[in-house]
Every structure is written in C-alpha cells, then in structure tokens.
Write a protein that holds these residues in place. Structure first.
Motif, PDB file in Angstrom:
ATOM      1  N   VAL A 297       9.476   7.401  -8.108  1.00 29.29           N
ATOM      2  CA  VAL A 297       7.529   8.092  -7.561  1.00 29.29           C
ATOM      3  C   VAL A 297       7.663   6.142  -7.977  1.00 29.29           C
ATOM      4  N   LEU A 298       6.474   6.303  -6.610  1.00 26.89           N
ATOM      5  CA  LEU A 298       5.002   5.565  -5.872  1.00 26.89           C
ATOM      6  C   LEU A 298       4.647   4.819  -7.681  1.00 26.89           C
ATOM      7  N   TYR A 299       4.794   4.267  -8.005  1.00 25.94           N
ATOM      8  CA  TYR A 299       3.698   3.852  -9.252  1.00 25.94           C
ATOM      9  C   TYR A 299       2.931   2.557  -9.045  1.00 25.94           C
ATOM     10  N   ASN A 300       1.483   2.821  -7.888  1.00 27.37           N
ATOM     11  CA  ASN A 300       0.625   1.819  -7.915  1.00 27.37           C
ATOM     12  C   ASN A 300       0.292   1.047  -9.356  1.00 27.37           C
ATOM     13  N   THR A 301       0.125  -0.699  -9.077  1.00 20.89           N
ATOM     14  CA  THR A 301      -0.572  -0.906 -10.500  1.00 20.89           C
ATOM     15  C   THR A 301      -1.376  -0.716 -10.537  1.00 20.89           C
ATOM     16  N   VAL A 302      -1.857  -0.105 -11.885  1.00 23.99           N
ATOM     17  CA  VAL A 302      -3.560  -0.078 -11.918  1.00 23.99           C
ATOM     18  C   VAL A 302      -4.495  -0.971 -11.380  1.00 23.99           C
ATOM     19  N   GLU A 303      -3.550  -2.519 -12.367  1.00 21.89           N
ATOM     20  CA  GLU A 303      -5.122  -3.712 -12.040  1.00 21.89           C
ATOM     21  C   GLU A 303      -5.379  -3.519 -10.647  1.00 21.89           C
ATOM     22  N   LYS A 304      -4.102  -3.341  -9.717  1.00 19.97           N
ATOM     23  CA  LYS A 304      -4.140  -4.101  -8.391  1.00 19.97           C
ATOM     24  C   LYS A 304      -4.793  -3.432  -7.259  1.00 19.97           C
ATOM     25  N   ILE A 305      -4.943  -1.872  -7.951  1.00 20.97           N
ATOM     26  CA  ILE A 305      -6.583  -0.848  -7.756  1.00 20.97           C
ATOM     27  C   ILE A 305      -7.527  -1.220  -7.811  1.00 20.97           C
ATOM     28  N   GLY A 306      -7.158  -1.797  -9.401  1.00 22.84           N
ATOM     29  CA  GLY A 306      -8.965  -1.625  -9.195  1.00 22.84           C
ATOM     30  C   GLY A 306      -9.523  -2.402  -8.359  1.00 22.84           C
ATOM     31  N   GLU A 307      -8.305  -4.106  -8.122  1.00 22.79           N
ATOM     32  CA  GLU A 307      -8.607  -5.163  -7.745  1.00 22.79           C
ATOM     33  C   GLU A 307      -9.115  -5.088  -6.023  1.00 22.79           C
ATOM     34  N   ILE A 308      -8.178  -4.221  -5.561  1.00 26.04           N
ATOM     35  CA  ILE A 308      -8.395  -3.667  -4.438  1.00 26.04           C
ATOM     36  C   ILE A 308     -10.126  -2.834  -3.933  1.00 26.04           C
ATOM     37  N   GLU A 309     -10.437  -1.888  -5.095  1.00 27.06           N
ATOM     38  CA  GLU A 309     -11.714  -1.311  -4.753  1.00 27.06           C
ATOM     39  C   GLU A 309     -12.266  -2.197  -4.646  1.00 27.06           C
ATOM     40  N   THR A 310     -12.600  -3.165  -5.595  1.00 29.08           N
ATOM     41  CA  THR A 310     -13.694  -4.298  -5.731  1.00 29.08           C
ATOM     42  C   THR A 310     -13.987  -4.549  -4.807  1.00 29.08           C
ATOM     43  N   VAL A 311     -12.880  -4.674  -3.913  1.00 31.10           N
ATOM     44  CA  VAL A 311     -12.658  -6.221  -2.312  1.00 31.10           C
ATOM     45  C   VAL A 311     -13.515  -4.983  -1.620  1.00 31.10           C
ATOM     46  N   LEU A 312     -12.955  -4.025  -1.004  1.00 32.92           N
ATOM     47  CA  LEU A 312     -13.091  -2.859  -0.361  1.00 32.92           C
ATOM     48  C   LEU A 312     -14.572  -2.441  -0.227  1.00 32.92           C
ATOM     49  N   GLU A 313     -14.534  -1.921  -1.429  1.00 29.77           N
ATOM     50  CA  GLU A 313     -16.663  -1.421  -2.019  1.00 29.77           C
ATOM     51  C   GLU A 313     -17.328  -2.435  -1.257  1.00 29.77           C
ATOM     52  N   GLU A 314     -17.679  -3.886  -1.272  1.00 31.19           N
ATOM     53  CA  GLU A 314     -18.088  -4.249  -0.675  1.00 31.19           C
ATOM     54  C   GLU A 314     -18.286  -4.485   0.758  1.00 31.19           C
ATOM     55  N   SER A 315     -17.173  -3.910   1.080  1.00 29.98           N
ATOM     56  CA  SER A 315     -17.350  -3.852   2.395  1.00 29.98           C
ATOM     57  C   SER A 315     -17.833  -2.079   3.449  1.00 29.98           C
ATOM     58  N   ALA A 316     -17.438  -1.608   2.582  1.00 31.01           N
ATOM     59  CA  ALA A 316     -17.929  -0.283   2.657  1.00 31.01           C
ATOM     60  C   ALA A 316     -18.847   0.651   3.500  1.00 31.01           C
ATOM     61  N   GLY A 317     -19.257   0.876   5.157  1.00 30.15           N
ATOM     62  CA  GLY A 317     -20.042   1.065   5.617  1.00 30.15           C
ATOM     63  C   GLY A 317     -20.214  -0.462   6.539  1.00 30.15           C
ATOM     64  N   THR A 318     -19.436  -0.743   6.871  1.00 28.75           N
ATOM     65  CA  THR A 318     -19.420  -2.350   7.756  1.00 28.75           C
ATOM     66  C   THR A 318     -17.923  -1.328   8.664  1.00 28.75           C
TER      67      THR A 318
ATOM     68  N   PHE B  72     -14.881   0.690   8.255  1.00 30.32           N
ATOM     69  CA  PHE B  72     -15.306   1.409   7.196  1.00 30.32           C
ATOM     70  C   PHE B  72     -16.651   2.684   6.958  1.00 30.32           C
ATOM     71  N   ASP B  73     -16.170   3.934   6.324  1.00 30.68           N
ATOM     72  CA  ASP B  73     -17.048   3.862   5.959  1.00 30.68           C
ATOM     73  C   ASP B  73     -17.029   4.452   4.521  1.00 30.68           C
ATOM     74  N   LYS B  74     -16.190   4.709   3.765  1.00 31.24           N
ATOM     75  CA  LYS B  74     -15.739   5.305   2.774  1.00 31.24           C
ATOM     76  C   LYS B  74     -14.375   4.763   1.944  1.00 31.24           C
ATOM     77  N   VAL B  75     -14.346   3.756   0.606  1.00 30.10           N
ATOM     78  CA  VAL B  75     -13.126   3.786  -0.251  1.00 30.10           C
ATOM     79  C   VAL B  75     -13.416   5.155  -1.485  1.00 30.10           C
ATOM     80  N   TYR B  76     -12.220   5.613  -1.651  1.00 25.96           N
ATOM     81  CA  TYR B  76     -11.904   6.494  -3.138  1.00 25.96           C
ATOM     82  C   TYR B  76     -11.129   6.027  -3.844  1.00 25.96           C
TER      83      TYR B  76
END
Length: 396
Positions: free
Chosen positions: A303-324, A326-330
């Motif tokens: 099973v591929l298990y994404n580290t929950v903390e790292k997903i949260g960090e990626i989400e924070t980083v990419l949300e700042e660029s959403a709309g530039t 690329f369109d959206k991250v979810y």
C-alpha cells in the motif's frame, strides 16, 4: 529575482525541449527491464553536467543523479520519475506515435522523465543558490513486478534521504488540477496464477472426466465471496479474475485450465487474509471436483502511504500558487491502482501526488493503460513547477 523566479523562468524557457524529449521517448518506448536505450538517453543528458551519476542501480537500468547544493548544509531530497512503457499497441492519433510494435508509453512515464530531466538541469544550473542535496531517481520497471523501486531501495544508495517525492500524470483529471491524498493513497497488490489439473475426455461423456473447466468456473464465482463475505465492508478490497485459459474444440473436455488474477487492498491488514481465504477455496475445489490445484500467489507492491505531515506541507505551499501556473489543488480519495513508489515511502517520509493531464477539447479522456491514452503536454511544465516548489520549500 528570487530563486523560485529564476527556476520558473528557466523551466518556462525550456518547455519546448521538455515536450521534444517527451515525444522522443514516446516514439521509442521500451518495456520494463529492457529500457537500455532509454537509460542511455538519460545518461547522455547529464553528460558533462556537474553531478554524480550512478547507472544500473538495482535490478535493471536504474539511474541515480546526485546534485550538491552550494549554499550550505541542508536535507537530502529524493525526486523520482519512472521511464518504462507497456506491452500495448498504440491507437492514439498523434504524430509521434510509437515506433516499436506492441509497445507504448500508455501511463505517462515519458512525461515524467521529460519534466524531471529539465527540472534537474535547472537545479544543476542554480545549485549554488540552494542548500543540501537532491537525488534524482530515474527508475526503471515500475510496471512489472517485482519492479525497480524495491531493488533501488535495497541497494542502499538512498539510505541518506530525508524525504522523497514523486508525481504521476493523470489524463482523467482536469489539466490544471493537482490532487493530494494523505495516508493510504494507492492500493497494495498481489497477483496469482491458478492451474487446475483434471482429467479430460469426450464432450459427450462428461461422467468419465474430472472437469477442470467446471471447477474453474466455480472458482471464479466463489472467489468473489472473499470480498463480499470475508472482508470488512468498510475496507477497500478487490479480487479480479483477469484470464481464463482453456483452449479447445467443441467435443473435447480439456485436461486442465489456468486462471490468472489480481488482488488489491488499501490496508496491509488485508494482505494475508485474502490469500488465506483463497487457499480454502482452492482446497475445496480439489475435494468437490476431484482435481489437483496449483496456486502461485505472489505478494506484490505494498500500500502506498503518503506521510500525512508532508501532504499538509505540500498543500500549504501549492495553495499559495493556485490560480497562477495551475488552477487548483485539493485532497482526493485514494486511487485503486498500485505503484511501486510505495517502497520508497516505506523507508522515507514523503508523498506521491497527481497532476491532471486531460487533453484539450475532450469531455472524457482515455485512462492510463489504454491504447488511446494521451496526455496534455501543458501538464509537463505544471509538474516541473509543482515539484520545484516542493523542493524549494526544503532546500531554498
């Protein structure tokens, strides 16, 4: 100009090369464990660049490229792109169609490699402005078990990684979308072959035979009860029979049949119970139909298990660029498919994310592993920039 701006500028200026590389690889696909020319192409790309390249890593043509940052001490980050193709005859209507009969890049690995090469080049050119070390993992043989990832991990060359990341292109997602899934993100996989040996005979005298075909038919039906009656309804488990081989004529009851299938599970707790239930069914076939069964059951990718903390960090980083760029991250639900990137994540914290690559002007795109599979090439630059942001958040 900030490091991010410099990096993005170089990626944008080389988007055309990125697409050219992708098309070259698409025209010249190679199957898992046979990617000799693809590996040579990758090695040639890094020739004369200020990196340490290690070839033939693991059980095939794996390549590790180490880039040392010049801005001081920092973490060691792994970035992975796979480069094998599939045994599929291409039917996509593109100018750069596969030149290798029966072989096709039908899962986007050509795109993964293309964006990673250009991103790697940019990171090399700007290495004096970031800290730490980056290891680019150009991986062979993702598609065919035992895969390339496990052997690369076992080689020890990645023992110093602090984090590891990967991207997969998905034409079933809108171009411009990036999706994340914390925790269990892709299923574990087991594959099996079952040979049922009976005693054949004349089709008009079935009473003189031990009919392996009937036993095989019963197995197909009863195997479905493993999920419906033995697994917790709240768990995601799939048992699929994908082949039933019993060639013959009208008046001959075959001596033996062979069945093949796959098992997927989103929790490693279900890895062994499915096998144990299948063994019970097979033993029952032998008693009920007076046949001999040979079950070859192989535990495959975890099973591929994404580290929950790292997903949260990626989400924070990419949300700042959403709309530039690329369109959206979810956040999205887990994928039913399997991936040997899971082996990296078993050892090292990190994440595997998906970038939408739906072709222009289509309402419903062909999925991965389809002979008409296509990707929107605009997704390559999106992937390169997204991975660049993930990296810069660590070493910038």
């Amino acid at each position: 100009m900030s490091l991010k701006e410099k990096l993005f500028k170089q990626l944008e200026e080389n988007e055309g090369r990125m697409i050219e590389i992708r098309r070259h690889l698409h025209e010249n696909p190679e199957l898992s464990f046979k990617e000799e020319k693809t590996a040579q192409f990758i090695e040639e790309f890094y020739k004369d660049k200020d990196v340490t390249l290690t070839a033939n890593v693991g059980n095939g043509y794996g390549i590790i490229v180490e880039i040392e940052g010049g801005a001081g001490d920092g973490p060691t980050i792994g970035l992975r792109a796979d480069f094998d193709a599939l045994p599929i005859q291409e039917e996509a209507d593109v100018e750069f169609k596969s030149k290798n009969d029966g072989v096709m890049h039908a899962c986007g690995h050509d795109g993964h490699t293309a964006y990673m090469l250009i991103l790697g080049e940019a990171l090399i050119d700007l290495k004096d402005e970031w800290k730490g070390k980056i290891k680019l993992i150009h991986q062979h043989a993702e598609e065919i078990p035992p895969g390339g990832a496990k052997s690369i991990v076992e080689s020890g060359i990645l023992d110093d990684l602090d984090e590891v990341y990967g991207i997969h292109l998905m034409p079933t997602l809108d171009n411009g979308d990036i999706t994340l899934c914390p925790g269990e993100a892709m299923t574990g996989r087991s594959n099996f072959d079952l040979k049922i040996q009976g005693s054949g005979g004349h089709g008009a005298m079935p009473h003189t035979t031990h009919d392996a075909l009937v036993a095989g038919g019963y197995f197909i039906t009863s195997a479905q009860t493993i999920v419906s009656r033995r697994m917790n309804p709240n768990d995601s488990v799939t048992v699929s029979i994908t082949a039933f081989e019993a060639p013959g004529g009208y008046n001959v009851i075959q001596d033996s049949v062979t069945l093949r299938g796959t098992v997927r599970y989103l929790s490693m707790d279900n890895k062994e119970p499915v096998y144990e239930e299948m063994v019970k069914i097979v033993k029952g076939l032998e008693t009920a139909y007076d046949v001999e069964c040979t079950l070859d059951y192989v535990y495959d990718y975890p099973v591929l298990y994404n580290t929950v903390e790292k997903i949260g960090e990626i989400e924070t980083v990419l949300e700042e660029s959403a709309g530039t760029y690329f369109d959206k991250v979810y956040r999205d639900k887990p994928q039913a498919a399997s991936e040997d990137f899971a082996y990296y994540l078993e050892k090292t914290p990190g994440a595997f994310i998906f970038v939408g690559a739906k072709p222009e002007g289509v309402e419903k795109a062909y999925p991965n592993h389809h002979p008409k599979f296509e990707v929107n090439e605009k997704s390559l630059l999106i992937s390169a920039k997204a991975m660049a942001e993930i990296v810069l958040n660590k070493v910038g």
